[in-house]
Design an enzyme around this catalytic site. Structure first.
Site, mmCIF file in Angstrom:
data_model
loop_
_atom_site.group_PDB
_atom_site.id
_atom_site.type_symbol
_atom_site.label_atom_id
_atom_site.label_comp_id
_atom_site.label_asym_id
_atom_site.label_seq_id
_atom_site.Cartn_x
_atom_site.Cartn_y
_atom_site.Cartn_z
ATOM 1 C CE LYS A 1 42.373 34.469 39.434
ATOM 2 N NZ LYS A 1 41.160 35.177 39.208
ATOM 3 C CG ASP B 1 41.602 44.615 36.366
ATOM 4 O OD1 ASP B 1 41.982 45.344 35.245
ATOM 5 O OD2 ASP B 1 41.176 43.263 36.082
ATOM 6 C CE LYS C 1 42.114 46.501 31.863
ATOM 7 N NZ LYS C 1 41.812 45.602 32.866
ATOM 8 C CB SER D 1 35.708 44.996 42.355
ATOM 9 O OG SER D 1 36.459 43.882 41.956
ATOM 10 C CD GLU E 1 47.259 40.656 37.326
ATOM 11 O OE1 GLU E 1 47.224 42.186 37.539
ATOM 12 O OE2 GLU E 1 46.316 40.210 37.331
ATOM 13 C CG ASP F 1 30.395 46.188 24.808
ATOM 14 O OD1 ASP F 1 31.002 45.174 25.585
ATOM 15 O OD2 ASP F 1 31.232 46.326 23.710
HETATM 16 P P1 NAD Z 1 36.165 41.072 27.784
HETATM 17 O O1 NAD Z 1 37.156 41.625 26.652
HETATM 18 O O2 NAD Z 1 35.418 39.808 27.469
HETATM 19 O O3 NAD Z 1 34.872 42.049 27.635
HETATM 20 C C1 NAD Z 1 35.236 43.498 27.756
HETATM 21 C C2 NAD Z 1 33.946 44.471 26.914
HETATM 22 O O4 NAD Z 1 34.357 45.676 27.214
HETATM 23 C C3 NAD Z 1 34.177 44.180 25.572
HETATM 24 O O5 NAD Z 1 32.785 43.703 24.989
HETATM 25 C C4 NAD Z 1 34.362 45.538 24.944
HETATM 26 O O6 NAD Z 1 33.761 45.888 23.728
HETATM 27 C C5 NAD Z 1 33.795 46.461 26.208
HETATM 28 N N1 NAD Z 1 34.150 47.739 26.179
HETATM 29 C C6 NAD Z 1 35.666 48.278 25.909
HETATM 30 N N2 NAD Z 1 35.806 49.638 26.246
HETATM 31 C C7 NAD Z 1 34.376 49.946 26.164
HETATM 32 C C8 NAD Z 1 33.790 51.234 26.469
HETATM 33 N N3 NAD Z 1 34.396 52.548 26.219
HETATM 34 N N4 NAD Z 1 32.313 51.293 26.498
HETATM 35 C C9 NAD Z 1 31.601 50.168 26.734
HETATM 36 N N5 NAD Z 1 32.043 48.894 26.470
HETATM 37 C C10 NAD Z 1 33.593 48.846 26.383
HETATM 38 O O7 NAD Z 1 36.693 41.236 29.172
HETATM 39 P P2 NAD Z 1 35.948 40.600 30.461
HETATM 40 O O8 NAD Z 1 36.632 39.276 30.777
HETATM 41 O O9 NAD Z 1 34.580 40.522 30.487
HETATM 42 O O10 NAD Z 1 36.599 41.458 31.464
HETATM 43 C C11 NAD Z 1 36.194 42.775 31.599
HETATM 44 C C12 NAD Z 1 37.311 43.607 32.596
HETATM 45 O O11 NAD Z 1 37.014 43.298 33.938
HETATM 46 C C13 NAD Z 1 38.779 43.349 31.956
HETATM 47 O O12 NAD Z 1 39.211 44.781 32.112
HETATM 48 C C14 NAD Z 1 39.067 42.431 33.318
HETATM 49 O O13 NAD Z 1 40.654 42.665 33.513
HETATM 50 C C15 NAD Z 1 38.267 42.969 34.617
HETATM 51 N N6 NAD Z 1 38.182 41.825 35.461
HETATM 52 C C16 NAD Z 1 37.979 42.256 36.854
HETATM 53 C C17 NAD Z 1 37.825 41.312 37.851
HETATM 54 C C18 NAD Z 1 38.126 41.824 39.025
HETATM 55 O O14 NAD Z 1 37.887 40.770 39.996
HETATM 56 N N7 NAD Z 1 37.621 43.074 39.420
HETATM 57 C C19 NAD Z 1 37.862 39.972 37.189
HETATM 58 C C20 NAD Z 1 37.739 39.470 35.932
HETATM 59 C C21 NAD Z 1 37.897 40.504 35.225
#
Ligand code: NAD
Length: 347
Positions: free
Chosen positions: A71, A229, A233, A294, A58, A163
């Site tokens: 970004k 997001d 998803k 968010s 993105e 998690d």
């Molecule tokens: P990451 O992959 O490092 O961590 C995600 C974690 O979620 C993993 O440890 C995984 O095991 C866990 N997980 C998956 N399914 C699960 C479930 N059913 N129950 C419990 N845990 C589960 O990713 P990240 O960098 O920490 O990002 C997390 C999410 O946040 C991503 O989807 C990313 O796109 C989103 N994000 C959103 C924003 C925002 O501004 N809203 C910003 C950054 C990231």
């Protein structure tokens, strides 16, 4: 020659060591809040997304008329299996009057900081008074930043981690040890939410996931849902959405990417900037369920870029990049190559 300051990953870590993560998040949060308060000034567009079966890439641009920022960010939930980050990013801030970039920076760490700062700033307005315990569901890359931001900005003293992968919880618990939080590792989402006034969901999975079911969310809770997001998803059962008052960043983007993609187009939501300026109400009762749906918006990255530019001003230890072709005679770009060839021959 016009040189552009560059903040590498190493420099970002150095900056964090100098000031500390909590202090940095507090400072960055002030920029995020300031920019939400001057929301009408910004050029706003839903981010430009290129979807693929495994993820998304993105671009997130915006401008306040004086500076322009964008970004580049990806989201690839399966990346970690191959030892890669789910989310990586870099960004640019430019001067609107000249169009020249004034900063190029890594934004993987900066995104974690700005997302945590934004979540906590929003919770200041929406979380129930006296909230002390947060459930942190999804203990990946973003999670520790979220926990520390809620401690520093909202006064959270206990985090309950869960998690689906116990190794992720163990990692987050170890990282948060000694950081002034009581950390409780939980073995289910249900256990994690016990006694929590705030629930943060931050999981990564490209599906309509159900991290929280309706029966898990009691009256008075604030939900900070950041993992859903992208189209297709999401993290919350639809029934939670219909019981909550929903607050969003930029509705045209959140309708596509947020939890509310599960709801009809006309389901009412409140824009969070209006709560910050006093034009709309935030939490109005102890029983209300508030939901920050968010997705991450370009102005938050702009705030982070603006903060970073101010933070590094005057530093002597920055890398300066020769990334703008800028001949002494601006119309003689061609001749610059010739002069370079002549100089190279003399060497
Ligand atoms: P990451 O992959 O490092 O961590 C995600 C974690 O979620 C993993 O440890 C995984 O095991 C866990 N997980 C998956 N399914 C699960 C479930 N059913 N129950 C419990 N845990 C589960 O990713 P990240 O960098 O920490 O990002 C997390 C999410 O946040 C991503 O989807 C990313 O796109 C989103 N994000 C959103 C924003 C925002 O501004 N809203 C910003 C950054 C990231």
């Amino acid at each position: 020659m016009s040189l552009v300051p560059f903040v590498s990953v190493e420099m970002m870590m150095k900056l964090l060591l100098e000031r500390g993560i909590e202090e940095t998040v507090i400072e960055l949060a002030a920029y995020v809040e300031e920019d939400f308060r001057r929301w009408p000034l910004f050029d706003k567009t839903p981010r430009v997304a290129a979807h693929s079966p495994e993820g998304v890439i993105e671009l997130m641009p915006t401008s306040d008329g004086r500076s322009y920022g964008f970004k580049y960010v990806n989201g690839h939930p399966k990346n970690f299996r191959a030892g890669r980050q789910t989310v990586t990013a870099f960004g640019v801030l430019s001067d609107v009057d000249t169009g020249y970039p004034v900063l190029l920076t890594e934004m993987t760490i900066l995104t974690a900081l700005r997302t945590a700062a934004t979540s906590a700033v929003v919770a200041k307005y929406l979380a129930p008074k006296g909230a002390r315990t947060m459930a942190m569901i999804g203990n990946g890359a973003q999670s520790e930043f979220q926990c520390l931001a809620f401690k520093a900005i909202c006064g959270i003293d206990t985090v309950r981690l869960y998690d689906i992968d116990p190794q992720a919880t163990a990692k987050a618990a170890a990282n948060l040890a000694g950081k002034g939080l009581t950390v409780v590792a939980c073995s289910s989402g249900q256990e994690a939410i016990e006694g929590a006034q705030i629930i943060t969901t931050c999981t990564a999975d490209k599906q309509y996931a159900t991290i929280l079911t309706d029966n898990m969310v009691g009256a008075g809770i604030h939900i900070n849902a950041i993992g859903g997001d992208c189209p297709g998803k999401t993290e919350l059962h639809k029934d939670i959405l219909t019981r909550s008052d929903i607050f969003v960043e930029f509705p045209p983007q959140t309708r596509i990417e947020g939890e509310i993609q599960q709801l009809p187009e006309d389901h009412p939501v409140t824009e969070i900037w209006q709560v910050m300026t006093g034009e709309a109400q935030g939490r109005t009762s102890e029983k209300q369920i508030t939901l920050f749906d968010s997705v991450g918006f370009a102005t938050e990255d702009f705030s982070a870029l603006r903060y970073l530019k101010d933070r590094i001003a005057g530093r002597k230890d920055l890398q300066l990049l020769d990334m703008l072709a800028d001949p002494d005679d601006p119309r003689d770009l061609f001749g610059m190559i010739g002069r370079y060839a002549q100089a190279a021959e003399k060497l």
